[in-house]
Design a protein around this motif. Structure first.
Motif, short mmCIF file in Angstrom:
data_model
loop_
_atom_site.label_atom_id
_atom_site.label_comp_id
_atom_site.label_asym_id
_atom_site.label_seq_id
_atom_site.Cartn_x
_atom_site.Cartn_y
_atom_site.Cartn_z
N ALA A 121 34.20 38.84 34.27
CA ALA A 121 32.95 38.83 35.02
C ALA A 121 33.07 39.75 36.23
CB ALA A 121 32.63 37.41 35.48
N GLY A 122 32.12 40.67 36.37
CA GLY A 122 32.16 41.59 37.49
C GLY A 122 33.07 42.78 37.28
N GLY A 123 33.76 42.84 36.14
CA GLY A 123 34.61 43.98 35.84
C GLY A 123 36.05 43.83 36.27
N SER A 124 36.32 43.01 37.29
CA SER A 124 37.69 42.75 37.72
C SER A 124 37.67 41.51 38.61
CB SER A 124 38.28 43.93 38.49
OG SER A 124 37.58 44.14 39.69
N GLY A 125 38.85 40.89 38.76
CA GLY A 125 38.90 39.73 39.63
C GLY A 125 40.03 38.80 39.33
N SER A 126 39.93 37.58 39.83
CA SER A 126 40.95 36.55 39.66
C SER A 126 40.92 36.02 38.23
CB SER A 126 40.68 35.40 40.63
OG SER A 126 39.48 34.74 40.28
N ALA A 127 41.86 35.15 37.92
CA ALA A 127 41.88 34.55 36.58
C ALA A 127 40.58 33.83 36.27
CB ALA A 127 43.06 33.58 36.47
N ARG A 139 42.80 43.04 34.32
CA ARG A 139 41.84 42.10 34.92
C ARG A 139 41.65 42.36 36.41
NH1 ARG A 139 44.58 37.06 35.80
NH2 ARG A 139 44.39 37.63 38.00
N LEU A 140 42.73 42.76 37.07
CA LEU A 140 42.68 43.04 38.51
C LEU A 140 42.13 44.43 38.83
CD1 LEU A 140 46.14 41.54 39.51
CD2 LEU A 140 43.88 40.57 40.04
#
Length: 323
Positions: free
Chosen positions: A7-13, A48-49
């Motif tokens: 979600a949002g293209g990158s981020g937390s787990a 993911r990050l």
């Protein structure tokens, strides 16, 4: 099909969410796999990050290795048929109900192996084979030093090295992990948090090949540990990518320093690697000599929990998603 998206293209787990996309179709030279299990690897976390984008032409969906049944065969594919049990190396797309892959990048699942175990193999076995046995040229009677020995790649490297008659020095953090590496076959297993690793390695006779997933913090240790004509192979830089290297020491010891990545290699090179691995190493997988432990499995909808488990760092072996 159901897939896991970021979600949002990158981020937390927690940014990993279930979504739906159209089923992919196998093109010429490709097969479509009904995914039953997908291995999780550290590059998935980096992607993911937002630190490790998919290479051109690869799916933006996470997942570099899967196992399942062939359910669609593209034009020109002769080896595989619908219903064949396979595992495969992907450039992306594993966290999904279906994955399309170059038919040359698939391997047969041995008859007694389940899909969870099979999904833990392609990325790790290819990485170890390419780096330890091709770049590192490890031979029977030599000693392999593995940093990060209880990771998915580490446990696979222990087993593959022992299967060809090499000795193994393992380093990992904590007494429990050191004991786990010893149980997996390491001849010398060191706790990086407590042991004098340089002294212990030299007392053991040094190393001929280093498989380095740590990077900068262990650069001095590696230079001290390697025997003349040693090979230092870097495949990850978890402690940093900028290291101090004593070039005079490399010259005096005739050390070879090299490194590689797997994901961005051209399709033809991956096909060559898979074919070489199948001939040289896959018989040992089929015989049960190489079976990296699976620490835990999570259903597809719990991909966030699976990533958190990997990031926590307490695992020994692989973490797998089931579909």
């Amino acid at each position: 099909m159901r897939v896991v998206e970021i979600a949002g293209g990158s981020g937390s787990a927690e940014s990993l969410v279930l979504a739906e996309r159209p089923d992919p179709a196998a093109g010429p030279g490709q097969i479509r796999i009904r995914v039953r299990a997908a291995g999780i690897n550290r590059p998935d976390i980096l992607q993911r990050l937002g630190r490790y984008p998919a290479p051109p032409g690869a799916s933006d969906i996470l997942g570099l290795e899967v196992a399942g049944e062939v359910d669609q065969v593209g034009a020109g594919v002769m080896r595989w048929s619908a219903g064949d049990r396979v595992c495969a190396l992907l450039g992306g797309g594993g966290y999904a109900e279906f994955a399309v892959v170059d038919a040359r990048h698939a391997l047969p699942v041995p008859g007694d192996m389940d899909f969870v175990q099979a999904a833990a193999l392609p990325e790790t076995v290819c990485t170890v084979f390419a780096n330890v046995f091709e770049s590192g040229a490890l031979k029977a009677g030599e000693t392999l030093l593995i940093h990060g020995a209880t990771s998915g790649i580490g446990v696979t490297a222990i087993q593959m090295a022992k299967a060809v008659g090499a000795r193994v020095i393992a380093t990992s953090r904590g007494a429990a992990k050191a004991e786990a590496a010893r149980r997996l076959g390491a001849d010398l297993s060191l706790d990086a948090a407590a042991d004098d690793m340089e002294a212990a390695i030299r007392a053991f006779g040094g190393a001929d090949v280093v498989l380095d997933m740590v990077g900068a913090d262990y650069a001095a240790l590696n230079q001290a540990a390697l025997n003349p004509f040693g090979r230092w192979v870097v495949i990850a830089t978890q402690s940093g990518a900028v290291a101090q290297v004593d070039l005079a020491r490399l010259m005096m010891k005739r050390i070879t320093l090299t490194g590689s990545t797997l994901r961005a290699r051209p399709a033809d090179e991956k096909a060559r690697l898979i074919a070489a691995l199948e001939a040289a190493a896959w018989p040992r997988v089929a015989a049960g000599a190489v079976r990296p432990p699976v620490e835990a499995s999570f259903p597809l909808e719990q991909a966030s929990a699976a990533h958190l488990r990997l990031e926590a760092g307490g695992h020994v072996g692989k973490i797998v998603l089931t579909v």
